[in-house]
Design a protein around this motif. Structure first.
Motif, PDB file in Angstrom:
ATOM      1  N   ALA A   8      19.779  -7.096   7.777  1.00  0.00           N
ATOM      2  CA  ALA A   8      20.292  -5.860   7.167  1.00  0.00           C
ATOM      3  C   ALA A   8      19.167  -4.838   6.994  1.00  0.00           C
ATOM      4  CB  ALA A   8      20.941  -6.172   5.820  1.00  0.00           C
ATOM      5  N   LEU A   9      17.963  -5.310   6.672  1.00  0.00           N
ATOM      6  CA  LEU A   9      16.823  -4.392   6.535  1.00  0.00           C
ATOM      7  C   LEU A   9      16.583  -3.662   7.852  1.00  0.00           C
ATOM      8  CD1 LEU A   9      14.020  -6.376   4.636  1.00  0.00           C
ATOM      9  CD2 LEU A   9      15.335  -4.425   3.801  1.00  0.00           C
ATOM     10  N   ALA A  10      16.583  -4.440   8.952  1.00  0.00           N
ATOM     11  CA  ALA A  10      16.336  -3.836  10.267  1.00  0.00           C
ATOM     12  C   ALA A  10      17.486  -2.896  10.637  1.00  0.00           C
ATOM     13  CB  ALA A  10      16.157  -4.926  11.315  1.00  0.00           C
ATOM     14  N   ALA A  57      12.160   0.860  -1.798  1.00  0.00           N
ATOM     15  CA  ALA A  57      12.461   1.960  -2.733  1.00  0.00           C
ATOM     16  C   ALA A  57      11.976   1.690  -4.153  1.00  0.00           C
ATOM     17  CB  ALA A  57      13.971   2.216  -2.741  1.00  0.00           C
ATOM     18  N   THR A  58      11.856   0.411  -4.524  1.00  0.00           N
ATOM     19  CA  THR A  58      11.504   0.087  -5.913  1.00  0.00           C
ATOM     20  C   THR A  58       9.997   0.025  -6.150  1.00  0.00           C
ATOM     21  OG1 THR A  58      11.701  -2.252  -5.338  1.00  0.00           O
ATOM     22  CG2 THR A  58      13.628  -1.215  -6.342  1.00  0.00           C
ATOM     23  N   GLY A  59       9.202   0.272  -5.124  1.00  0.00           N
ATOM     24  CA  GLY A  59       7.748   0.202  -5.285  1.00  0.00           C
ATOM     25  C   GLY A  59       7.135   1.528  -5.698  1.00  0.00           C
ATOM     26  N   SER A  60       5.827   1.548  -5.678  1.00  0.00           N
ATOM     27  CA  SER A  60       5.085   2.730  -6.093  1.00  0.00           C
ATOM     28  C   SER A  60       5.298   3.896  -5.118  1.00  0.00           C
ATOM     29  CB  SER A  60       3.599   2.328  -6.195  1.00  0.00           C
ATOM     30  OG  SER A  60       2.789   3.441  -6.218  1.00  0.00           O
ATOM     31  N   ILE A  61       5.191   3.634  -3.820  1.00  0.00           N
ATOM     32  CA  ILE A  61       5.459   4.690  -2.832  1.00  0.00           C
ATOM     33  C   ILE A  61       6.939   5.062  -2.868  1.00  0.00           C
ATOM     34  CG2 ILE A  61       5.587   5.170  -0.334  1.00  0.00           C
ATOM     35  CD1 ILE A  61       2.761   5.365  -1.344  1.00  0.00           C
ATOM     36  N   ALA A 116       3.918   4.175   5.375  1.00  0.00           N
ATOM     37  CA  ALA A 116       3.035   3.796   4.265  1.00  0.00           C
ATOM     38  C   ALA A 116       2.568   2.359   4.504  1.00  0.00           C
ATOM     39  CB  ALA A 116       3.784   3.896   2.935  1.00  0.00           C
ATOM     40  N   ASN A 117       3.463   1.567   5.081  1.00  0.00           N
ATOM     41  CA  ASN A 117       3.250   0.136   5.316  1.00  0.00           C
ATOM     42  C   ASN A 117       2.167  -0.091   6.386  1.00  0.00           C
ATOM     43  OD1 ASN A 117       5.196  -2.356   7.061  1.00  0.00           O
ATOM     44  ND2 ASN A 117       3.785  -2.719   5.374  1.00  0.00           N
ATOM     45  N   LYS A 118       0.901   0.087   5.970  1.00  0.00           N
ATOM     46  CA  LYS A 118      -0.205   0.026   6.940  1.00  0.00           C
ATOM     47  C   LYS A 118      -0.334  -1.352   7.568  1.00  0.00           C
ATOM     48  CE  LYS A 118      -2.622   1.093   3.278  1.00  0.00           C
ATOM     49  NZ  LYS A 118      -3.645   1.800   2.525  1.00  0.00           N
ATOM     50  N   TRP A 167      -6.043   5.940  -8.706  1.00  0.00           N
ATOM     51  CA  TRP A 167      -4.661   5.865  -8.231  1.00  0.00           C
ATOM     52  C   TRP A 167      -3.922   4.740  -8.962  1.00  0.00           C
ATOM     53  CZ3 TRP A 167      -3.372   9.255  -4.195  1.00  0.00           C
ATOM     54  CH2 TRP A 167      -4.430   9.756  -3.412  1.00  0.00           C
ATOM     55  N   VAL A 168      -2.613   4.960  -9.231  1.00  0.00           N
ATOM     56  CA  VAL A 168      -1.764   3.880  -9.738  1.00  0.00           C
ATOM     57  C   VAL A 168      -0.916   3.401  -8.563  1.00  0.00           C
ATOM     58  CG1 VAL A 168       0.030   3.236 -11.374  1.00  0.00           C
ATOM     59  CG2 VAL A 168      -1.691   4.929 -12.011  1.00  0.00           C
ATOM     60  N   MET A 169      -1.058   2.118  -8.201  1.00  0.00           N
ATOM     61  CA  MET A 169      -0.411   1.625  -6.973  1.00  0.00           C
ATOM     62  C   MET A 169       0.127   0.214  -7.216  1.00  0.00           C
ATOM     63  SD  MET A 169      -3.462   2.716  -4.336  1.00  0.00           S
ATOM     64  CE  MET A 169      -4.727   1.707  -5.100  1.00  0.00           C
TER      65      MET A 169
HETATM   66  P1  NAD Z   1       4.710  -2.033  -4.293  1.00  0.00           P
HETATM   67  O1  NAD Z   1       4.372  -3.442  -4.483  1.00  0.00           O
HETATM   68  O2  NAD Z   1       4.689  -1.106  -5.466  1.00  0.00           O
HETATM   69  O3  NAD Z   1       6.171  -1.923  -3.619  1.00  0.00           O
HETATM   70  C1  NAD Z   1       6.516  -2.697  -2.513  1.00  0.00           C
HETATM   71  C2  NAD Z   1       7.984  -2.512  -2.143  1.00  0.00           C
HETATM   72  O4  NAD Z   1       8.268  -3.409  -1.053  1.00  0.00           O
HETATM   73  C3  NAD Z   1       8.966  -2.855  -3.258  1.00  0.00           C
HETATM   74  O5  NAD Z   1      10.091  -2.036  -3.163  1.00  0.00           O
HETATM   75  C4  NAD Z   1       9.351  -4.311  -2.941  1.00  0.00           C
HETATM   76  O6  NAD Z   1      10.623  -4.645  -3.439  1.00  0.00           O
HETATM   77  C5  NAD Z   1       9.336  -4.300  -1.420  1.00  0.00           C
HETATM   78  N1  NAD Z   1       9.030  -5.610  -0.844  1.00  0.00           N
HETATM   79  C6  NAD Z   1       7.988  -6.417  -1.168  1.00  0.00           C
HETATM   80  N2  NAD Z   1       8.022  -7.551  -0.444  1.00  0.00           N
HETATM   81  C7  NAD Z   1       9.098  -7.456   0.372  1.00  0.00           C
HETATM   82  C8  NAD Z   1       9.671  -8.319   1.350  1.00  0.00           C
HETATM   83  N3  NAD Z   1       9.149  -9.516   1.630  1.00  0.00           N
HETATM   84  N4  NAD Z   1      10.779  -7.888   1.999  1.00  0.00           N
HETATM   85  C9  NAD Z   1      11.335  -6.699   1.728  1.00  0.00           C
HETATM   86  N5  NAD Z   1      10.840  -5.853   0.791  1.00  0.00           N
HETATM   87  C10 NAD Z   1       9.741  -6.215   0.127  1.00  0.00           C
HETATM   88  O7  NAD Z   1       3.735  -1.472  -3.148  1.00  0.00           O
HETATM   89  P2  NAD Z   1       3.259   0.031  -2.897  1.00  0.00           P
HETATM   90  O8  NAD Z   1       2.012   0.298  -3.655  1.00  0.00           O
HETATM   91  O9  NAD Z   1       4.394   0.978  -3.041  1.00  0.00           O
HETATM   92  O10 NAD Z   1       2.818  -0.052  -1.359  1.00  0.00           O
HETATM   93  C11 NAD Z   1       3.768  -0.089  -0.321  1.00  0.00           C
HETATM   94  C12 NAD Z   1       3.031   0.089   1.011  1.00  0.00           C
HETATM   95  O11 NAD Z   1       2.440   1.395   1.034  1.00  0.00           O
HETATM   96  C13 NAD Z   1       1.876  -0.892   1.214  1.00  0.00           C
HETATM   97  O12 NAD Z   1       1.787  -1.229   2.575  1.00  0.00           O
HETATM   98  C14 NAD Z   1       0.651  -0.098   0.798  1.00  0.00           C
HETATM   99  O13 NAD Z   1      -0.517  -0.521   1.460  1.00  0.00           O
HETATM  100  C15 NAD Z   1       1.041   1.296   1.244  1.00  0.00           C
HETATM  101  N6  NAD Z   1       0.372   2.386   0.516  1.00  0.00           N
HETATM  102  C16 NAD Z   1       0.534   2.485  -0.835  1.00  0.00           C
HETATM  103  C17 NAD Z   1      -0.094   3.505  -1.532  1.00  0.00           C
HETATM  104  C18 NAD Z   1       0.104   3.677  -3.015  1.00  0.00           C
HETATM  105  O14 NAD Z   1      -0.417   4.639  -3.579  1.00  0.00           O
HETATM  106  N7  NAD Z   1       0.843   2.821  -3.690  1.00  0.00           N
HETATM  107  C19 NAD Z   1      -0.933   4.409  -0.845  1.00  0.00           C
HETATM  108  C20 NAD Z   1      -1.076   4.258   0.525  1.00  0.00           C
HETATM  109  C21 NAD Z   1      -0.413   3.250   1.204  1.00  0.00           C
END
Ligand code: NAD
Ligand code: MG
Length: 396
Positions: A84-86, A9-13, A123-125, A202-204
């Protein structure tokens, strides 16, 4: 009400998903949110969206998460760790799981969601790259759905809408690639993490930004497309399209090419997958054709961008190869971001790892995790050897 577990939830997606969810409070609610280590960001999300559960992957931070939730007066239950994640990914209280963890760390909860018959928004390819058929079979066994969030795959899903017998009717899938920040750069020596993460469109997150700079991202996406749509590598092509307006295309056997266009904004594919087959507002801007200018296309340069060639070769070799490729890439990218590996050496570490690791086709998630762990150890040794070689070169 569609109840969502948002992994990552805290990431870009994660942020883009929350933005779409907030636009439709009558449709969506959050059951659980998760993060790797950032307690503060996770609690901020809990304060705004009031999910039932918050999971921090790092178990050492459970107490600090519980305390912060209590101090903020929130009813959210704090949990921690991979178990807990699972569990939040397959809990009966949720309908949809957004798999937005980065890296193979997302595999186990994503598979758990698929087995439990959830609608999985992928999203997690990396999880489909390293588990391929196992993830597809888990979705089938669970009776749920797998919908792509990656913009290219969302585009293909949309282009295929209404197509019968896709396999027979379709000539090829055409994935577009922006080309990343180094599309026109000839010398890759001395590239810094900041340069690599400065994506033109893109910002990622930082890992996928580096993957976009090496074109490994497109390689992972070719593998992802092969599994999602059931196409062999020979029927998937990559074309560089620097404007990122066409997100991908499908060519049918009659010569028709269907493309999906839009502003580069991940909220569009996220909204598509959340509401499929309906359509909802995503907050993204209207595409102004009069301001677009020219759309251009070119072939990817596989000589400068070796990672893309390595990914195509791995796909032809099976899931043992793609899992190895993915693990080596994760280690190499982390080392590059940490200043321990040159940008040009990312592809070399992956290639050396592929040459050294002998991996059969994995028949279980445990087998995938075993290949992943072995490949990481080999890749780490490759990184160390290169670091020592660089030090020696500087010293002499
Ligand atoms: P990010 O680094 O911004 O966020 C990752 C998230 O995963 C965070 O919430 C983080 O806390 C969590 N995380 C990281 N390591 C972890 C671990 N070991 N255990 C549990 N949680 C963990 O990444 P993002 O850019 O949001 O990308 C997430 C996924 O989506 C990736 O697989 C990426 O390839 C894919 N994706 C992203 C975009 C984009 O625009 N950002 C586009 C297409 C696909
Ligand atoms: Mg993509």
């Amino acid at each position: 009400m569609n109840r969502i577990t948002l992994l990552g939830a805290t990431g870009s997606i994660g942020a883009s998903t929350l933005d779409v969810v907030a636009r439709h409070p009558e449709r969506f609610g959050l059951y659980a949110v998760t993060a790797s280590r950032s307690v503060e960001a996770l609690v901020g999300i809990c304060a705004r969206f009031r999910p039932r559960v918050a999971v921090i992957a790092d178990e050492a931070r459970l107490a600090s998460l519980s305390d912060a939730l209590r101090v903020a007066g929130l009813p959210t239950v704090a949990r921690a760790g991979s178990q807990a994640l699972a569990e939040v990914a397959c809990a009966p209280e949720c309908d949809t799981v957004v798999a937005a963890i980065v890296g193979a760390a997302g595999l186990v909860p994503t598979i758990a969601a698929a087995r439990a018959g959830k609608r999985v928004l992928l999203a997690n390819k990396e999880s489909i790259v390293c588990a391929g058929r196992l993830l597809i079979e888990a979705v089938r066994a669970g009776g749920g759905q797998l919908l792509p969030v990656d913009s290219e795959h969302s585009a293909i899903h949309q282009c295929l809408a209404g197509a019968r017998l896709a396999e027979r009717d379709v000539r090829r899938l055409i994935l577009t690639a922006s080309g990343g920040p180094f599309r026109t750069r000839s010398d890759f020596a001395g590239i810094t993490p900041e340069e690599a993460c400065a994506h033109p469109n893109w910002v990622m997150g930082r890992k996928i930004s580096v993957d976009s700079a090496t074109l490994m991202n497109k390689g992972l996406e070719v593998i992802e497309a092969s599994w999602l749509f059931g196409f062999a590598a020979g029927r998937i092509e990559v074309v560089v399209h620097p404007q990122s307006v066409i997100h991908s295309m499908v060519e049918f056997v009659d010569g028709s090419v269907v493309a999906q266009l839009g502003t580069p904004d991940m909220r569009t594919p996220i909204a598509y997958a959340l509401s499929y087959p309906e359509r909802i507002d995503s907050g993204s801007a209207t595409l102004d054709f009069t301001q677009l200018g020219a759309l251009s296309f070119e072939a990817p340069d596989l000589r400068r961008f070796r990672c893309l060639a390595l990914a195509f070769a791995a796909l032809a070799g099976g899931t043992g190869r793609t899992a190895t490729l993915n693990a080596a890439n994760e280690i190499a990218v982390e080392a590059f971001l940490g200043g321990r590996l040159q940008f040009v050496d990312i592809a070399r570490v992956i290639e050396e790892t592929l040459n050294a690791v002998d991996a059969d086709e994995p028949d279980s998630v445990e087998a995938v995790l075993d290949i992943d762990a072995r490949a990481r150890r080999v890749a780490m040794r490759c990184v160390e050897r290169r670091a020592i070689a660089t030090l020696n070169a500087v010293a002499s």
